[in-house]
Design a protein around this motif. Structure first.
Motif, short mmCIF file in Angstrom:
data_model
loop_
_atom_site.label_atom_id
_atom_site.label_comp_id
_atom_site.label_asym_id
_atom_site.label_seq_id
_atom_site.Cartn_x
_atom_site.Cartn_y
_atom_site.Cartn_z
N PRO A 137 39.07 16.84 -96.18
CA PRO A 137 39.20 15.49 -96.03
C PRO A 137 40.33 14.86 -96.27
O PRO A 137 40.66 14.63 -97.54
CB PRO A 137 37.83 14.69 -96.62
CG PRO A 137 36.92 15.95 -96.68
CD PRO A 137 37.84 17.15 -96.71
N THR A 138 41.01 14.19 -95.55
CA THR A 138 42.29 13.71 -96.06
C THR A 138 42.88 12.65 -95.10
O THR A 138 42.61 12.86 -93.73
CB THR A 138 43.74 14.84 -95.87
OG1 THR A 138 43.02 15.89 -96.82
CG2 THR A 138 44.95 14.27 -96.46
N LYS A 139 43.46 11.47 -95.52
CA LYS A 139 43.89 10.51 -94.29
C LYS A 139 45.05 10.84 -93.57
O LYS A 139 45.79 11.81 -93.95
CB LYS A 139 44.36 9.33 -95.42
CG LYS A 139 45.30 8.35 -94.50
CD LYS A 139 44.18 7.70 -93.66
CE LYS A 139 44.82 6.49 -92.73
NZ LYS A 139 43.80 5.72 -91.99
N LEU A 140 44.81 10.82 -92.25
CA LEU A 140 45.75 11.07 -91.22
C LEU A 140 46.47 9.95 -90.47
O LEU A 140 45.59 9.14 -90.30
CB LEU A 140 45.27 11.89 -89.95
CG LEU A 140 44.29 13.29 -90.53
CD1 LEU A 140 43.58 14.02 -89.49
CD2 LEU A 140 45.33 14.36 -91.35
N VAL A 141 47.70 10.35 -90.12
CA VAL A 141 48.46 9.13 -89.53
C VAL A 141 49.27 9.79 -88.34
O VAL A 141 49.99 10.54 -88.85
CB VAL A 141 49.16 8.21 -90.45
CG1 VAL A 141 50.04 7.28 -89.59
CG2 VAL A 141 48.31 7.55 -91.75
N LEU A 142 49.20 9.27 -87.37
CA LEU A 142 50.04 9.61 -86.09
C LEU A 142 51.00 8.16 -85.77
O LEU A 142 50.52 7.42 -85.65
CB LEU A 142 49.37 9.92 -84.97
CG LEU A 142 48.12 10.96 -85.09
CD1 LEU A 142 47.33 11.26 -83.61
CD2 LEU A 142 48.67 12.40 -85.64
N ILE A 143 52.23 8.58 -85.82
CA ILE A 143 52.97 7.66 -85.23
C ILE A 143 54.10 8.03 -84.07
O ILE A 143 54.70 8.90 -84.09
CB ILE A 143 54.24 7.26 -86.63
CG1 ILE A 143 53.25 6.80 -87.67
CG2 ILE A 143 54.97 6.06 -85.99
CD1 ILE A 143 54.16 6.25 -89.00
N VAL A 144 53.91 7.20 -83.01
CA VAL A 144 54.70 7.57 -81.79
C VAL A 144 55.90 6.85 -81.86
O VAL A 144 56.03 5.57 -82.03
CB VAL A 144 53.69 7.21 -80.61
CG1 VAL A 144 54.53 7.55 -79.12
CG2 VAL A 144 52.14 8.03 -80.58
N GLY A 145 57.12 7.55 -81.41
CA GLY A 145 58.33 6.86 -81.52
C GLY A 145 58.87 6.21 -80.10
O GLY A 145 58.01 6.58 -79.12
N ASP A 146 59.81 5.65 -80.26
CA ASP A 146 60.33 5.24 -78.75
C ASP A 146 60.79 6.33 -77.85
O ASP A 146 61.50 7.37 -78.58
CB ASP A 146 61.61 4.24 -79.18
CG ASP A 146 61.22 3.25 -79.97
OD1 ASP A 146 60.19 2.59 -79.64
OD2 ASP A 146 61.75 2.48 -80.53
#
Length: 237
Positions: A181-190
């Motif tokens: 269990p770990t925090k996940l972050v997805l960041i979509v770019g331009d």
């Protein structure tokens, strides 16, 4: 006679997804999203930058075996993706991922068949996932990228959408068979537009190289931001 490789007998479907594929994809995507929410408290930033229609190439950083599954979260549209040919050693698993839109790529070679399949899929109007580092890597630095992603974008005249994924190497590092269990972050770019063609309708090699360099910079920046927001900041370089 050359030895056959896993996936050699797979006919790569380049047309739009079938009704069965769309239903299967939606069910599996829902399951992936549920697990990512439960174990990763996943956050998606910039999801509005993903087109609702038309083809594009999604180009994420690649640090874990869970990355390919997480890419499905950014859009409800079925996306196609290349899978390492060893997946097809298991007929059951191979059939399953093929149903979801995967097709085999033979690592360690140019694999012109895979690049042609990518081009045909995008020309058919379907979104495509390509990991521009070529294979799973480790560490905070985005490795040198292959020109394959930029080549397909230039050949098909579609944008590349870079994406940073934070927390997956901590969730399932190389060699691990368990998910932590770990925090996940997805960041979509331009979106990055494809390079302009010459008057003769060709794309110079230098333009493809420049696009790869731009993609590398954008993916690194997005990866750094995603890692920071996931609580695992990359060290300054």
């Amino acid at each position: 006679m050359a030895d056959s490789r896993p996936g050699d007998d797979i006919e790569i479907w380049t047309g739009p997804p079938t009704r069965g594929t769309r239903i299967s994809y939606a069910l599996v995507r829902g399951l992936i999203f549920g697990v990512a929410k439960l174990l990763g408290r996943i956050t998606v930033i910039g999801q509005e930058k993903i087109p609702d229609e038309g083809a594009y190439i999604l180009a994420p950083v690649h640090r874990s075996n869970v990355d390919f599954a997480l890419t499905s979260i950014v859009t409800k549209r079925p996306m196609r993706f290349m899978g390492k040919d060893s997946i097809w050693k298991s007929k059951l698993l191979g059939r399953f991922v093929s149903m979801l839109g995967a097709f085999p790529v033979h690592r360690g070679s140019a694999d012109r068949d895979a690049l042609k399949a990518c081009t045909d899929i995008v020309n058919g109007g379907s979104p495509l996932v390509m990991f521009p580092e070529g294979t799973r890597q480790s560490g905070p630095v985005v490795q040198e990228m292959f020109d394959g992603t930029a080549y397909v974008a230039a050949k098909t005249d579609v944008p590349i959408i870079p994406m940073g994924i934070g927390g997956t190497e901590e969730m399932m590092p190389r060699g691990s068979k368990l998910i932590r269990p770990t925090k996940l972050v997805l960041i979509v770019g331009d979106p990055i537009p494809p390079p302009a063609r010459t008057a003769a309708g060709r794309t110079p090699r230098s333009a493809v190289t420049a696009l790869t360099e731009r993609l590398h910079e954008d993916v690194q920046a997005l990866f750094d931001e995603a890692q920071a927001q996931a609580g695992h900041p990359n060290p300054p370089r």
